[in-house]
Design a protein around this motif. Structure first.
Motif, PDB file in Angstrom:
ATOM      1  N   UNK A   2       0.027 -23.071 -35.237  1.00  0.00           N
ATOM      2  CA  UNK A   2      -0.276 -23.734 -34.049  1.00  0.00           C
ATOM      3  C   UNK A   2      -0.346 -25.180 -33.845  1.00  0.00           C
ATOM      4  N   UNK A   3      -1.175 -25.707 -34.720  1.00  0.00           N
ATOM      5  CA  UNK A   3      -1.425 -27.119 -34.786  1.00  0.00           C
ATOM      6  C   UNK A   3      -0.034 -27.810 -34.989  1.00  0.00           C
ATOM      7  N   UNK A   4       1.039 -27.250 -35.879  1.00  0.00           N
ATOM      8  CA  UNK A   4       2.186 -27.951 -36.103  1.00  0.00           C
ATOM      9  C   UNK A   4       3.013 -27.692 -34.899  1.00  0.00           C
ATOM     10  N   UNK A   5       2.686 -26.755 -33.804  1.00  0.00           N
ATOM     11  CA  UNK A   5       3.471 -26.481 -32.435  1.00  0.00           C
ATOM     12  C   UNK A   5       4.562 -25.447 -32.888  1.00  0.00           C
ATOM     13  N   UNK A   6       4.322 -24.632 -33.930  1.00  0.00           N
ATOM     14  CA  UNK A   6       5.561 -23.514 -34.284  1.00  0.00           C
ATOM     15  C   UNK A   6       5.173 -22.264 -33.620  1.00  0.00           C
ATOM     16  N   UNK A   7       3.874 -21.973 -33.452  1.00  0.00           N
ATOM     17  CA  UNK A   7       3.473 -20.748 -32.854  1.00  0.00           C
ATOM     18  C   UNK A   7       2.544 -21.090 -31.633  1.00  0.00           C
ATOM     19  N   UNK A   8       2.770 -20.353 -30.748  1.00  0.00           N
ATOM     20  CA  UNK A   8       2.113 -20.425 -29.355  1.00  0.00           C
ATOM     21  C   UNK A   8       1.425 -18.939 -29.210  1.00  0.00           C
ATOM     22  N   UNK A   9       0.433 -18.971 -28.538  1.00  0.00           N
ATOM     23  CA  UNK A   9      -0.281 -17.792 -28.024  1.00  0.00           C
ATOM     24  C   UNK A   9      -0.134 -17.498 -26.653  1.00  0.00           C
ATOM     25  N   UNK A  10      -0.362 -16.159 -26.407  1.00  0.00           N
ATOM     26  CA  UNK A  10      -0.294 -15.636 -24.860  1.00  0.00           C
ATOM     27  C   UNK A  10      -1.297 -14.569 -24.725  1.00  0.00           C
ATOM     28  N   UNK A  11      -2.553 -14.909 -23.734  1.00  0.00           N
ATOM     29  CA  UNK A  11      -3.651 -14.067 -23.704  1.00  0.00           C
ATOM     30  C   UNK A  11      -2.933 -12.984 -23.015  1.00  0.00           C
ATOM     31  N   UNK A  12      -3.389 -11.545 -23.286  1.00  0.00           N
ATOM     32  CA  UNK A  12      -2.997 -10.276 -22.714  1.00  0.00           C
ATOM     33  C   UNK A  12      -4.417  -9.451 -22.947  1.00  0.00           C
ATOM     34  N   UNK A  13      -5.146  -9.709 -21.775  1.00  0.00           N
ATOM     35  CA  UNK A  13      -6.489  -8.920 -21.750  1.00  0.00           C
ATOM     36  C   UNK A  13      -7.082  -9.427 -22.706  1.00  0.00           C
ATOM     37  N   UNK A  14      -7.724  -8.576 -23.859  1.00  0.00           N
ATOM     38  CA  UNK A  14      -8.803  -9.009 -24.585  1.00  0.00           C
ATOM     39  C   UNK A  14      -8.085  -9.847 -25.839  1.00  0.00           C
ATOM     40  N   UNK A  15      -6.758  -9.517 -26.236  1.00  0.00           N
ATOM     41  CA  UNK A  15      -5.862  -9.968 -27.239  1.00  0.00           C
ATOM     42  C   UNK A  15      -5.162 -10.997 -26.901  1.00  0.00           C
ATOM     43  N   UNK A  16      -4.769 -11.950 -27.877  1.00  0.00           N
ATOM     44  CA  UNK A  16      -3.756 -12.860 -27.903  1.00  0.00           C
ATOM     45  C   UNK A  16      -2.581 -12.735 -28.617  1.00  0.00           C
ATOM     46  N   UNK A  17      -1.485 -12.608 -28.105  1.00  0.00           N
ATOM     47  CA  UNK A  17      -0.185 -12.312 -28.709  1.00  0.00           C
ATOM     48  C   UNK A  17       0.447 -13.675 -29.071  1.00  0.00           C
ATOM     49  N   UNK A  18       0.860 -13.625 -30.276  1.00  0.00           N
ATOM     50  CA  UNK A  18       1.650 -14.858 -30.701  1.00  0.00           C
ATOM     51  C   UNK A  18       3.018 -14.595 -30.794  1.00  0.00           C
ATOM     52  N   UNK A  19       3.684 -15.975 -30.650  1.00  0.00           N
ATOM     53  CA  UNK A  19       5.249 -15.886 -30.694  1.00  0.00           C
ATOM     54  C   UNK A  19       5.726 -17.247 -31.181  1.00  0.00           C
ATOM     55  N   UNK A  20       6.980 -17.459 -31.823  1.00  0.00           N
ATOM     56  CA  UNK A  20       7.434 -18.529 -32.287  1.00  0.00           C
ATOM     57  C   UNK A  20       8.108 -19.361 -31.080  1.00  0.00           C
ATOM     58  N   UNK A  21       7.687 -20.553 -31.080  1.00  0.00           N
ATOM     59  CA  UNK A  21       8.674 -21.789 -30.305  1.00  0.00           C
ATOM     60  C   UNK A  21       9.812 -21.883 -31.008  1.00  0.00           C
ATOM     61  N   UNK A  22      10.847 -20.984 -30.597  1.00  0.00           N
ATOM     62  CA  UNK A  22      12.047 -21.070 -31.138  1.00  0.00           C
ATOM     63  C   UNK A  22      12.895 -22.422 -31.166  1.00  0.00           C
TER      64      UNK A  22
END
Length: 112
Positions: free
Chosen positions: A52-72
């Motif tokens: 996340x610090x490198x900016x490669x991965x972002x998170x999206x809050x979905x209820x209680x959990x955060x789902x992560x995805x790659x900044x393609x």
């Protein structure tokens, strides 16, 4: 260029690289990534922090959990920078003089 170095450093770890491969296929939360890689949730969280610090991965809050995805797009830009780097033409074979001794830094015929 420093952003590229940060990205490459983040991807240089085998576990983080595996996380990226998983996240490119599907968005996951920490628990699911932990199960997929058979490592602790704490370890996943620490690796995700670097990504996340490198900016490669972002998170999206979905209820209680955060789902992560790659900044393609960021990955594409980094890949493009590497391709550009590979196309640089080699410099002429010039040997500079050492500024202290005023002697050539290499002997004629030495590989540079």
């Amino acid at each position: 260029m420093s952003e590229l170095i940060t990205i490459l450093k983040a991807l240089s770890d085998e576990t983080r690289f595996a996380l990226i491969q998983l996240l490119l296929q599907h968005n996951y939360c920490v628990g699911a990534l932990s199960k997929q890689l058979n490592i602790t949730e704490s370890a996943v969280s620490q690796h995700l922090k670097v990504l996340r610090t490198a900016g490669i991965v972002k998170g999206e809050k979905r209820g209680y959990y955060t789902h992560y995805y790659v900044d393609r797009e960021l990955l594409r830009e980094a890949a493009s920078s590497i391709v550009t780097l590979s196309t640089l033409a080699p410099a002429e074979n010039k040997c500079r003089k050492n500024t202290i001794s005023n002697q050539p830094c290499c002997k004629e015929g030495d590989p540079i």
